[in-house]
Design a protein around this motif. Structure first.
Motif, mmCIF file in Angstrom:
data_model
loop_
_atom_site.group_PDB
_atom_site.id
_atom_site.type_symbol
_atom_site.label_atom_id
_atom_site.label_comp_id
_atom_site.label_asym_id
_atom_site.label_seq_id
_atom_site.Cartn_x
_atom_site.Cartn_y
_atom_site.Cartn_z
ATOM 1 N N LEU A 70 0.808 -1.227 0.000
ATOM 2 C CA LEU A 70 0.000 0.000 0.000
ATOM 3 C C LEU A 70 0.840 1.276 0.000
ATOM 4 N N SER A 71 2.160 1.140 0.196
ATOM 5 C CA SER A 71 3.043 2.309 0.381
ATOM 6 C C SER A 71 2.463 3.232 1.446
ATOM 7 N N ARG A 72 2.023 2.646 2.509
ATOM 8 C CA ARG A 72 1.374 3.385 3.594
ATOM 9 C C ARG A 72 2.058 3.038 4.914
ATOM 10 N N ALA A 73 2.098 4.012 5.801
ATOM 11 C CA ALA A 73 2.719 3.786 7.105
ATOM 12 C C ALA A 73 1.792 4.237 8.218
ATOM 13 N N GLY A 74 1.827 3.488 9.284
ATOM 14 C CA GLY A 74 1.177 3.894 10.518
ATOM 15 C C GLY A 74 2.253 4.441 11.429
ATOM 16 N N LEU A 75 2.105 5.679 11.831
ATOM 17 C CA LEU A 75 3.085 6.338 12.694
ATOM 18 C C LEU A 75 2.510 6.401 14.103
ATOM 19 N N GLY A 76 3.333 6.142 15.090
ATOM 20 C CA GLY A 76 2.843 6.214 16.456
ATOM 21 C C GLY A 76 3.926 6.697 17.403
ATOM 22 N N TRP A 77 3.504 7.353 18.464
ATOM 23 C CA TRP A 77 4.449 7.791 19.480
ATOM 24 C C TRP A 77 3.736 7.950 20.811
ATOM 25 N N ILE A 78 4.524 7.809 21.862
ATOM 26 C CA ILE A 78 4.021 7.974 23.228
ATOM 27 C C ILE A 78 4.865 9.038 23.903
ATOM 28 N N THR A 86 0.665 9.784 27.063
ATOM 29 C CA THR A 86 -0.337 10.077 26.050
ATOM 30 C C THR A 86 0.153 9.489 24.742
ATOM 31 N N SER A 87 -0.721 8.755 24.054
ATOM 32 C CA SER A 87 -0.312 8.156 22.789
ATOM 33 C C SER A 87 -0.930 8.917 21.623
ATOM 34 N N PHE A 88 -0.191 8.940 20.534
ATOM 35 C CA PHE A 88 -0.609 9.641 19.321
ATOM 36 C C PHE A 88 -0.368 8.713 18.141
ATOM 37 N N SER A 89 -1.144 8.884 17.096
ATOM 38 C CA SER A 89 -0.919 8.094 15.886
ATOM 39 C C SER A 89 -1.369 8.887 14.667
ATOM 40 N N ARG A 90 -0.870 8.426 13.532
ATOM 41 C CA ARG A 90 -1.202 9.087 12.286
ATOM 42 C C ARG A 90 -0.957 8.113 11.149
ATOM 43 N N ALA A 101 9.376 5.681 7.078
ATOM 44 C CA ALA A 101 8.264 5.657 8.030
ATOM 45 C C ALA A 101 8.761 5.973 9.442
ATOM 46 N N GLU A 102 9.876 5.385 9.833
ATOM 47 C CA GLU A 102 10.456 5.652 11.167
ATOM 48 C C GLU A 102 10.816 7.132 11.300
ATOM 49 N N GLY A 103 11.419 7.683 10.252
ATOM 50 C CA GLY A 103 11.787 9.097 10.283
ATOM 51 C C GLY A 103 10.576 10.004 10.380
ATOM 52 N N LEU A 104 9.540 9.689 9.616
ATOM 53 C CA LEU A 104 8.311 10.490 9.662
ATOM 54 C C LEU A 104 7.666 10.425 11.047
ATOM 55 N N ALA A 105 7.668 9.233 11.648
ATOM 56 C CA ALA A 105 7.080 9.077 12.986
ATOM 57 C C ALA A 105 7.816 9.943 13.996
ATOM 58 N N LEU A 106 9.148 9.919 13.945
ATOM 59 C CA LEU A 106 9.928 10.704 14.910
ATOM 60 C C LEU A 106 9.748 12.200 14.674
ATOM 61 N N ARG A 107 9.736 12.602 13.410
ATOM 62 C CA ARG A 107 9.535 14.029 13.114
ATOM 63 C C ARG A 107 8.180 14.515 13.615
ATOM 64 N N GLU A 108 7.125 13.745 13.347
ATOM 65 C CA GLU A 108 5.784 14.109 13.822
ATOM 66 C C GLU A 108 5.754 14.182 15.346
ATOM 67 N N ALA A 109 6.400 13.227 15.997
ATOM 68 C CA ALA A 109 6.408 13.173 17.457
ATOM 69 C C ALA A 109 7.109 14.395 18.050
ATOM 70 N N ILE A 150 14.115 17.469 11.889
ATOM 71 C CA ILE A 150 14.250 17.091 13.302
ATOM 72 C C ILE A 150 15.271 17.993 13.989
ATOM 73 N N LEU A 151 16.401 18.220 13.338
ATOM 74 C CA LEU A 151 17.433 19.083 13.927
ATOM 75 C C LEU A 151 16.958 20.527 14.054
ATOM 76 N N LEU A 152 16.189 21.004 13.080
ATOM 77 C CA LEU A 152 15.648 22.361 13.171
ATOM 78 C C LEU A 152 14.678 22.480 14.347
ATOM 79 N N CYS A 153 13.845 21.477 14.543
ATOM 80 C CA CYS A 153 12.913 21.488 15.679
ATOM 81 C C CYS A 153 13.648 21.373 17.010
ATOM 82 N N SER A 154 14.790 20.702 16.994
ATOM 83 C CA SER A 154 15.538 20.470 18.231
ATOM 84 C C SER A 154 15.996 21.754 18.907
ATOM 85 N N VAL A 155 16.198 22.817 18.135
ATOM 86 C CA VAL A 155 16.644 24.073 18.736
ATOM 87 C C VAL A 155 15.556 24.700 19.603
ATOM 88 N N LEU A 156 14.324 24.226 19.480
ATOM 89 C CA LEU A 156 13.216 24.791 20.242
ATOM 90 C C LEU A 156 13.120 24.226 21.657
#
Length: 166
Positions: A70-78, A86-90, A101-109, A150-156
């Motif tokens: 499906l070229s689809r990923a389930g992203l999740g983070w706690i 609190t758990s989140f998914s997308r 997919a792993e990179g997208l999950a971490l970036r979203e988180a 991810i690195l750009l967000c890290s400065v926050l």
């Protein structure tokens, strides 16, 4: 703009026609490189097991599931703060690989953690390639834009650490 100009010149003067997707990808990479140069690069730390128990702040764990057909990923983070998890998914379409997919999950988180006002964050992921790319600057072309985000967000954050977990 530079990529558009050089692509045009290759076409006009050398009769070399490139794919639009390749030009767009190179343009995005160049734009992100320029953007990174405008900000102070955060000091990203690798957490050890001792750090996890002694450093206060929020704990973030991310993961992804990927479907090749499906070229689809389930992203999740706690996100755990003050003993409350609190758990989140997308769901994300057009994901070319499990590593992406792993990179997208971490970036979203991490972006969600910024939204929630988290200031001190300990990040854990089971993607060794992703964590090494963040910590050591290992260039993985597939992850370049995501790691840059991810690195750009890290400065926050006041403090942030990244750790690989099996």
């Amino acid at each position: 703009m530079w990529e558009l100009w050089t692509s045009r010149n290759r076409c006009v003067f050398s009769n070399i026609r490139g794919r639009a997707e390749e030009s767009l990808s190179r343009a995005i990479v160049m734009a992100r490189e320029w953007q990174e140069g405008q900000l102070v690069t955060p000091k990203v730390q690798s957490a050890t097991k001792a750090d996890v128990t002694t450093v206060s702040g929020a704990m973030l764990r991310s993961d992804a599931a990927w479907s090749e057909t499906l070229s689809r990923a389930g992203l999740g983070w706690i996100l755990t703060q003050n003993d409350v998890s609190t758990s989140f998914s997308r769901l994300e379409n057009n994901v070319p690989s499990p590593l992406m997919a792993e990179g997208l999950a971490l970036r979203e988180a991490i972006q969600k953690s910024v939204e929630l006002g988290v200031k001190n964050l300990q990040v854990e992921s089971d993607s060794k390639i992703l964590i090494n790319s963040i910590l050591n600057g290992n260039d993985v072309p597939e992850l370049y834009g995501i790691v840059a985000d991810i690195l750009l967000c890290s400065v926050l954050f006041d403090s942030i650490s990244f750790r690989w977990i099996s």
